[in-house]
Write an enzyme that holds these catalytic residues in place. Structure first.
Site: not given
Length: 500
Positions: A289-290
């Site tokens: 997610g990053d």
């Protein structure tokens, strides 16, 4: 019928099974004590080659625990190590403190003989935790807290990282990691693709609702350690960064699968080397997610003072995906410097950005001698980004005149399809980007727009034919190294319809 168990190799002179320490793999029993007893037992074997801890098939629930030197943790096929979630009621007795003398000493560099000095533990004392909570307006009687405590109380509170100044998300302490180690050497975490699951969903939800008062902790963190190997396992659903080696040497990360939801899993970077030297990252699949991989070395004046770069890092044969951020990043916390990084045979797919280098005035430090070879971009919105105005700072004490140096960034053998903007490199008058080199770049674009190879305050060269046509800020050379056309430096910034 269950498949036959793969044989577990004997990697240390003495081998234990987690069940030898009264653990239960039912997904409900808390096994922290079993892990702690196993680690303590193995710590006594340091002079005879250490010990191996086998984690068999099962779901092994645990709160955070520290590991020791000369240990191998082997996660068998079907083994899942579960971090306790931050959502249920817990007992006060689970709150972790370390009784120790107060000290403001900052960790120092190695001794001349190469050994690591003894640093103070970063865990806060009981009195320090009380003081922190009082300052936050949430001081309570411990008896009352015993009734209302939530499971993040299982995570120890640690002092801020010295090169960051304070917790990355909040001023003050930070939560520790699920698996943690300091001042260690000769550590191996491996297996037959066993799993470490941080069960970060409740952490992400609490972060989004601003219910946490401290910075979330990584899934696995080693600090001031050396000769670390993590291989052939899956790590997923970290509360925060997944693997965070901090000021470590001789680290190998190989054959890893690192997973987190592509949305609603904030700051779940895959691998974040932070002030590390001599590191290998290879044969990994990362979808998070990053940032997939983010190389760091401290934040603003604190990173400058700590003064430990990330250097001599080889990344090869990795597949990366990040819809929110970038597949591979350098910075923006790079104040101790980043140098001598090679990334080769890298596939980045279905991502917002491929490669991103980010910094800002106030960072200081340098990004130098960075090589990308055989880089493939598949359905990536922005291929290559260099950004010098990433103005997020530790506090108001940063020095705006501390300007980073960016020099010696090369790209060779870049292929892509479905890329909206292949290159966007924006230096500034204060922070020019120097020594950029492109060779053998062929990227299929998804939108036919003008100036999709963008440059400002950039100096460098293009060798041989590339597509799309390069910006006019770069010198053009033929394959034999003969100058074809000298650059014309316009230094104008063209904005496009995306956030770089």
């Amino acid at each position: 019928m269950a498949p036959p168990r793969l044989p577990v190799p004997r990697l240390r002179p003495v081998v234990f099974n987690l069940t030898d320490f009264d653990a239960a793999g039912d997904g409900k029993t808390m096994n922290t004590g079993a892990f702690e007893r196993a680690v303590e037992t193995i710590s006594r074997l340091a002079n005879s080659g250490g010990g191996q801890l086998n984690v068999p098939r099962g779901r092994w629930l645990t709160a955070p625990f520290n590991i020791t030197s000369h240990i191998t943790i082997f996660l068998e096929e079907g083994a899942v190590l579960l971090g306790i979630q931050a959502c249920k009621a817990a007992n006060y007795s689970s709150f972790h403190f370390l009784e120790m003398a107060d000290s403001n000493e900052m960790p120092t560099r190695e001794r001349e003989d190469g050994s690591l000095p003894h640093h103070e533990e970063l865990v806060l004392t009981r009195s320090e935790v009380e003081a922190v909570k009082a300052e936050a307006g949430e001081a309570k009687a411990f008896e009352a807290e015993a009734v209302n405590a939530e499971d993040e109380s299982y995570w120890p509170l640690l002092r801020p990282l010295p090169s960051y100044g304070y917790g990355r998300e909040h001023i003050g302490p930070r939560y520790g990691s699920l698996i943690h180690g300091q001042h260690l050497k000769d550590v191996v975490i491996t297996g037959h693709n066993g799993i470490i699951d941080g069960q970060g969903q409740s952490w992400w939800a609490k972060h989004k609702k601003k219910l946490l008062n401290y910075t979330r902790g990584p899934l696995v963190q080693f600090m001031w350690s050396r000769d670390i190997v993590i291989s052939n396992i899956t790590l997923r659903n970290s509360p925060f960064w997944t693997i965070h080696p901090y000021d470590c040497k001789n680290v190998t990360l190989s054959g890893l699968t690192i997973l987190a939801p592509l949305h609603e899993a904030p700051n779940t970077d895959g691998i974040d080397p932070d002030s590390c030297q001599n590191m290998l990252i290879e044969n990994c699949f990362i979808s998070v997610g990053d940032d997939g991989i983010a190389i760091k070395s401290g934040w603003d004046q604190y990173g400058i003072a700590y003064g430990r770069p990330s250097s001599n890092i080889l990344i090869r044969n990795v597949t990366l995906r990040s819809i929110i951020s970038a597949g591979l990043s350098i910075g923006s916390e790079m104040s101790g410097g980043v140098a001598n990084v090679t990334a080769e045979n890298v596939l980045i797919f279905e991502s917002r950005r491929g490669v991103r280098i980010k910094t800002a005035p106030g960072r200081g430090g340098y990004i130098q001698n960075i090589e990308f070879r055989n880089l493939t971009l598949d359905n990536v919105r922005t291929g290559i980004v260099i950004k010098t105005d990433y103005n997020e700072h530790a506090d108001a004490g940063f020095d705006p005149q501390a300007l980073p140096v960016i020099d010696g960034i090369s790209f060779e053998g870049v292929r892509g399809r479905g890329v909206r903007v292949p290159v966007r490199m924006h230096g500034s008058e204060e922070i020019p980007v120097r020594g950029v080199k492109f060779r053998d770049l062929l990227v299929g674009i998804s939108y036919k727009k003008k100036r999709i190879f963008q440059c400002s305050y950039v100096e460098g060269r293009v060798v041989g034919p590339v597509f799309p046509a390069p910006c006019e800020d770069l010198d053009l050379y033929d394959e034999e190294g003969r100058l074809v056309k000298r650059a014309t430096h316009k230094n104008d910034i063209v904005e496009v319809d995306y956030d770089g």
